[in-house]
Enzyme design. Sequence first.
Site: not given
Ligand code: EPU
Length: 428
Positions: A30, A100, A124, A131-133, A171-172, A312, A334
Site C-alpha cells: 500500500k 492522509r 489523526c 507536515i512541516d518538513q 517517509v512521505t 507499523d 515514531i
Molecule cells: N513528522 C514531522 N514533520 C513532518 C513529517 C513527519 O514532525 O513534516 C514526524 C511525524 O509526526 C512522526 C514522524 O515524523 O512522528 C514520522 O512520520 P512520517 O512522516 O515518516 O510518517 P508518514 O510519512 O506520515 C508513513 C506511512 C505510515 C508509517 C510511517 C512511519 C505512508 C502512506 N504512511 O507515514 O504508515 O507508519 O511512514 O514508517 O507511507 C500505516 O501504513 O499504517 C501507516 C501509518
Amino acid sequence: MKSTILYTSDSFLVEGGKPLRGEVRISGAKNASLPILMASILSEEVCLLNNVPDLLDTKTALELLESLGAKVEFQKGVVKIDPKGIKSFVAPDDVVRRMRASVLAMGPLLARFGRAVVSMPGGCSIGVRSIDQHLKVFERAGAHMEVKHGYINLELKEIKPVEYTFEVITVTGTENAFLLLSKCEKRSILRNIALEPEVIDLVEVLRKMGVQIEIEGRTAIIRGNPYLKGFSHRVIPDRIEAGTFMVAGFLTGGDVILKDVRVEHLGSVIEKLKEAEANIEILDLNSLRVVGKGDIMPLSISTSEYPGFPTDMQAQFMVLCCLAKGISEIRENIFENRFQHVAELQRMGADIHVKDRLAIVKGVERLYGAEVYSTDLRASASLVLAGLVAEGSTLVRDIYHLDRGYERLEEKLKSIGATIERLPQRKP
Ligand code: EPU
C-alpha cells in the site's frame, strides 16, 4: 472509475485457538503504491502499475487522480493511468480526510502546475503528524504558502534547486520532496532522508521517468527533468502484511509459508521473531516459512526508521508479548499516540502498563475473546491476531481501518485455517 465502497463499519467475528497452516501470497505494498500513483501526475504519458493492492486507500488515491482529470482503469491489480487530461491542482477536503497520504499530491501538482491547493490534513488517531518538513522543502524550492479556509495554497514560479537536511526522518516528506524536485533540472541535495523500501520503490519509478537520483547513506542527489516519461512498474510486496502473517503463524503455533515477499525487507522483523524463538526458514529470496513451537520468549522492542524495527509492526508484536513467558518492553519512538490497541488488548486479559512511549507487557497464560474496537489500521490487525489465539470468540468492530490496508484479510486467513467471518454493518 468510481470507488464503490466508501466507509464500511463491518465487524470481524474471530474464533480463537486454531493453528494456521498453509501458504499465503502477499499483496503489493500500500505505502509504495500511493506515492507511485501520485508520480503519474508528473507525466503526460500513460503510466502502468502492477501488483497494486485492492484496498480502500488505493481506490481513494485513484479517485483523487480522477478528480484532478486523469483517466484511470483498475483491474486485477493493474492500474492504467492516462494523466494527460489533468487540469486541476486542487485535492479536495473529503478525499484528504479519508486518506492522509493525499498530501503526496502536493509535490507533483506543484511541479506540474506551479500551484497546489490541498486540504490541510488534521491530526489523526496515531498522533499529531505534522507536515512541516514537506512544506519546508517546498518553500526552499521557491513556493509561497498560505493557509486559507482549511486549505494549503502553494504557488511557485519556477522550481529552484534545494539543499536541505530533514530535521526528522519522514517517509512521505522524503517522497514529496523527490516528487517536486523531479522536475527541477538543477542539482538538489537532500540529507537525512527516509530509506524505507517504499521510498526506494518510488525512486526506481522516478528513474524510469527520466530523473537522475543517486543515494548514498541518508543523502540523495537529484537532477530532475522537465519532461518526464510514463512508466511501467511492479510494486514491491507489502512487508507489513508479510510481517502480520508471520506473527499470525508463530502466535497460533502454526506452520505458514509466505510467497511473494522480499526477504531482504524483513530483516528486523525476522530478527525479533527469531529472538522470540520462532522457527524461520528462508526458502528463497521471495518466500519463507514460519513455524510456531509453542513457547514465546519475551522481547525488547524499540521502533525506529528503516532498517530498524517498523512502527507499523509494533501493535502486532505486542500481541506476541502478551503471551510471552516473561516481561517484554516496547518503546514507540515514531508516533506519540500509537498505543491505542493497549486498552482493547486489556479487555481481552492482557497485562500491559504504559508510561509515555514505553509499554511494559507481562506475559499471561491466555487471552479471552471480547468485543473490541479498531482505532487505526495496525491496531486493528493486532486485535484480529489476538482473536486468533484467544479463548472463545472475539468481535472486532469498525474494521473500516483494516479495509484501508489489508487486501482480503479474512479470505487469506481462512485459506490457512482461521475461523473468521465478516459481519456486515447493520442497516439502520
Ligand atoms: N513528522 C514531522 N514533520 C513532518 C513529517 C513527519 O514532525 O513534516 C514526524 C511525524 O509526526 C512522526 C514522524 O515524523 O512522528 C514520522 O512520520 P512520517 O512522516 O515518516 O510518517 P508518514 O510519512 O506520515 C508513513 C506511512 C505510515 C508509517 C510511517 C512511519 C505512508 C502512506 N504512511 O507515514 O504508515 O507508519 O511512514 O514508517 O507511507 C500505516 O501504513 O499504517 C501507516 C501509518
